[in-house]
Motif scaffolding. Structure first.
Motif, PDB file in Angstrom:
ATOM      1  N   VAL A  18       1.191  -1.336  -0.345  1.00 38.14           N
ATOM      2  CA  VAL A  18       0.008   0.527   0.006  1.00 38.14           C
ATOM      3  C   VAL A  18       0.818   1.305  -0.049  1.00 38.14           C
ATOM      4  N   ALA A  19       1.719   1.333   0.761  1.00 38.17           N
ATOM      5  CA  ALA A  19       2.893   2.306   0.845  1.00 38.17           C
ATOM      6  C   ALA A  19       3.344   2.475  -0.919  1.00 38.17           C
ATOM      7  N   LYS A  20       3.874   1.410  -1.268  1.00 32.07           N
ATOM      8  CA  LYS A  20       4.296   1.892  -3.240  1.00 32.07           C
ATOM      9  C   LYS A  20       3.187   2.654  -3.798  1.00 32.07           C
ATOM     10  N   LEU A  21       1.460   2.514  -3.525  1.00 30.41           N
ATOM     11  CA  LEU A  21       0.697   2.737  -3.795  1.00 30.41           C
ATOM     12  C   LEU A  21       0.463   3.885  -3.802  1.00 30.41           C
ATOM     13  N   PHE A  22       0.792   4.476  -2.746  1.00 30.10           N
ATOM     14  CA  PHE A  22       0.479   6.190  -2.350  1.00 30.10           C
ATOM     15  C   PHE A  22       2.053   6.982  -2.822  1.00 30.10           C
ATOM     16  N   ASP A  23       3.342   6.158  -2.742  1.00 29.13           N
ATOM     17  CA  ASP A  23       4.210   6.555  -4.200  1.00 29.13           C
ATOM     18  C   ASP A  23       4.094   7.240  -5.612  1.00 29.13           C
ATOM     19  N   TRP A  24       2.957   6.728  -5.999  1.00 29.26           N
ATOM     20  CA  TRP A  24       2.497   6.664  -7.399  1.00 29.26           C
ATOM     21  C   TRP A  24       1.313   7.461  -7.669  1.00 29.26           C
ATOM     22  N   PHE A  25       0.559   7.994  -6.522  1.00 28.74           N
ATOM     23  CA  PHE A  25      -0.602   8.696  -6.497  1.00 28.74           C
ATOM     24  C   PHE A  25      -0.701  10.327  -5.622  1.00 28.74           C
ATOM     25  N   GLU A  26      -0.830  11.207  -6.073  1.00 32.89           N
ATOM     26  CA  GLU A  26      -0.123  12.437  -5.545  1.00 32.89           C
ATOM     27  C   GLU A  26      -1.882  12.369  -4.869  1.00 32.89           C
ATOM     28  N   GLU A  27      -2.653  12.507  -5.329  1.00 30.99           N
ATOM     29  CA  GLU A  27      -4.198  11.738  -4.979  1.00 30.99           C
ATOM     30  C   GLU A  27      -5.079  11.075  -5.582  1.00 30.99           C
ATOM     31  N   PHE A  28      -6.039  10.631  -4.999  1.00 28.93           N
ATOM     32  CA  PHE A  28      -7.473  10.334  -5.356  1.00 28.93           C
ATOM     33  C   PHE A  28      -8.576  10.282  -5.199  1.00 28.93           C
ATOM     34  N   ASN A  29      -9.805  10.459  -5.545  1.00 28.83           N
ATOM     35  CA  ASN A  29     -11.271  11.173  -5.119  1.00 28.83           C
ATOM     36  C   ASN A  29     -11.579   9.905  -5.888  1.00 28.83           C
ATOM     37  N   PHE A  30     -13.150   8.899  -4.958  1.00 30.42           N
ATOM     38  CA  PHE A  30     -13.972   8.013  -5.397  1.00 30.42           C
ATOM     39  C   PHE A  30     -15.632   8.043  -4.532  1.00 30.42           C
ATOM     40  N   THR A  31     -16.362   7.999  -5.264  1.00 31.21           N
ATOM     41  CA  THR A  31     -17.490   8.054  -4.428  1.00 31.21           C
ATOM     42  C   THR A  31     -18.337   6.466  -4.760  1.00 31.21           C
ATOM     43  N   ILE A  32     -18.644   5.479  -3.766  1.00 27.32           N
ATOM     44  CA  ILE A  32     -18.999   4.767  -4.515  1.00 27.32           C
ATOM     45  C   ILE A  32     -20.907   4.524  -3.836  1.00 27.32           C
ATOM     46  N   ASN A  33     -21.861   3.770  -4.759  1.00 24.89           N
ATOM     47  CA  ASN A  33     -23.281   4.212  -4.132  1.00 24.89           C
ATOM     48  C   ASN A  33     -23.456   2.648  -4.017  1.00 24.89           C
ATOM     49  N   THR A  34     -24.816   2.598  -3.590  1.00 26.07           N
ATOM     50  CA  THR A  34     -25.242   0.951  -3.698  1.00 26.07           C
ATOM     51  C   THR A  34     -26.160   0.752  -5.307  1.00 26.07           C
ATOM     52  N   GLY A  35     -26.689   2.182  -5.675  1.00 28.22           N
ATOM     53  CA  GLY A  35     -26.782   1.889  -7.224  1.00 28.22           C
ATOM     54  C   GLY A  35     -28.448   1.757  -6.693  1.00 28.22           C
ATOM     55  N   ASN A  36     -29.726   2.147  -5.395  1.00 26.98           N
ATOM     56  CA  ASN A  36     -30.625   2.559  -5.774  1.00 26.98           C
ATOM     57  C   ASN A  36     -30.791   4.265  -5.650  1.00 26.98           C
ATOM     58  N   TYR A  37     -30.900   4.559  -5.686  1.00 27.09           N
ATOM     59  CA  TYR A  37     -30.617   6.083  -6.545  1.00 27.09           C
ATOM     60  C   TYR A  37     -29.079   6.914  -7.126  1.00 27.09           C
ATOM     61  N   ASN A  38     -29.784   7.211  -7.905  1.00 28.45           N
ATOM     62  CA  ASN A  38     -28.662   8.124  -8.828  1.00 28.45           C
ATOM     63  C   ASN A  38     -28.122   9.180  -8.204  1.00 28.45           C
ATOM     64  N   LEU A  39     -26.619   9.185  -8.272  1.00 28.28           N
ATOM     65  CA  LEU A  39     -25.714  10.057  -7.545  1.00 28.28           C
ATOM     66  C   LEU A  39     -26.659  11.817  -7.881  1.00 28.28           C
ATOM     67  N   GLU A  40     -26.497  11.769  -9.309  1.00 28.57           N
ATOM     68  CA  GLU A  40     -27.004  12.677  -9.762  1.00 28.57           C
ATOM     69  C   GLU A  40     -27.706  13.468  -9.262  1.00 28.57           C
ATOM     70  N   ASP A  41     -29.235  12.639  -9.448  1.00 26.83           N
ATOM     71  CA  ASP A  41     -30.067  13.078  -8.352  1.00 26.83           C
ATOM     72  C   ASP A  41     -30.512  13.272  -6.664  1.00 26.83           C
ATOM     73  N   MET A  42     -29.502  13.357  -6.165  1.00 31.85           N
ATOM     74  CA  MET A  42     -28.913  14.221  -4.710  1.00 31.85           C
ATOM     75  C   MET A  42     -28.311  15.514  -4.410  1.00 31.85           C
ATOM     76  N   GLN A  43     -28.809  16.011  -3.552  1.00 33.21           N
ATOM     77  CA  GLN A  43     -28.488  17.517  -3.273  1.00 33.21           C
ATOM     78  C   GLN A  43     -28.225  17.751  -2.000  1.00 33.21           C
ATOM     79  N   VAL A  44     -26.951  17.734  -1.642  1.00 28.51           N
ATOM     80  CA  VAL A  44     -26.264  18.239  -0.187  1.00 28.51           C
ATOM     81  C   VAL A  44     -27.332  19.154   0.045  1.00 28.51           C
ATOM     82  N   ILE A  45     -27.545  18.917   1.308  1.00 31.14           N
ATOM     83  CA  ILE A  45     -28.126  20.011   1.939  1.00 31.14           C
ATOM     84  C   ILE A  45     -27.876  20.634   3.638  1.00 31.14           C
ATOM     85  N   ASN A  46     -26.340  20.431   4.067  1.00 33.23           N
ATOM     86  CA  ASN A  46     -25.994  20.111   5.467  1.00 33.23           C
ATOM     87  C   ASN A  46     -24.739  21.531   4.687  1.00 33.23           C
ATOM     88  N   LYS A  47     -24.316  22.039   4.137  1.00 36.78           N
ATOM     89  CA  LYS A  47     -23.278  23.004   3.595  1.00 36.78           C
ATOM     90  C   LYS A  47     -23.243  23.880   4.519  1.00 36.78           C
TER      91      LYS A  47
END
Length: 118
Positions: free
Chosen positions: A89-118
């Motif tokens: 895992v240390a080697k992976l962090f040597d390769w990547f400056e950053e990574f970002n991911f979002t995963i979901n259950t598939g029960n709802y479309n992520l594009e349909d979400m609206q974050v309300i606690n900003k």
């Protein structure tokens, strides 16, 4: 390098974006980790990571010298698959400056979400 790749497997799915460390390419990773890797012959075009009981980095490389043949679909890009097993895992962090991911259950479309606690 930033690339978003859709991924769908098991109970959750999503996409990931990765930024490699500055001045590092997939070809550089191959040169550092694959004996006899030759940039004149190969071009690394994809990386797949598996993390479970072990970490496996699979490199997909284009063989620039061998593009003829009849054993593959002519509408596809023929590549070689090279597995790098037991990657730390240390080697992976040597390769990547950053990574970002979002995963979901598939029960709802992520594009349909609206974050309300900003």
């Amino acid at each position: 390098m930033t690339q978003q790749v859709p991924y769908d497997h098991h109970d959750i799915s999503g996409g990931i974006t990765v930024k490699l460390r500055e001045d590092l390419s997939l070809d550089d990773i191959c040169m550092q980790n694959i004996p006899d890797y030759n940039r004149d012959r190969f071009e690394a075009i994809a990386l797949r990571l598996f993390a479970g009981k072990e970490v496996i980095a699979t490199m997909y490389v284009l063989d620039k010298q061998r593009q003829e043949g009849s054993n593959y679909d002519p509408d596809k890009l023929p590549v070689k698959k090279i597995k790098l097993e037991n990657v730390s895992v240390a080697k992976l962090f040597d390769w990547f400056e950053e990574f970002n991911f979002t995963i979901n259950t598939g029960n709802y479309n992520l594009e349909d979400m609206q974050v309300i606690n900003k």
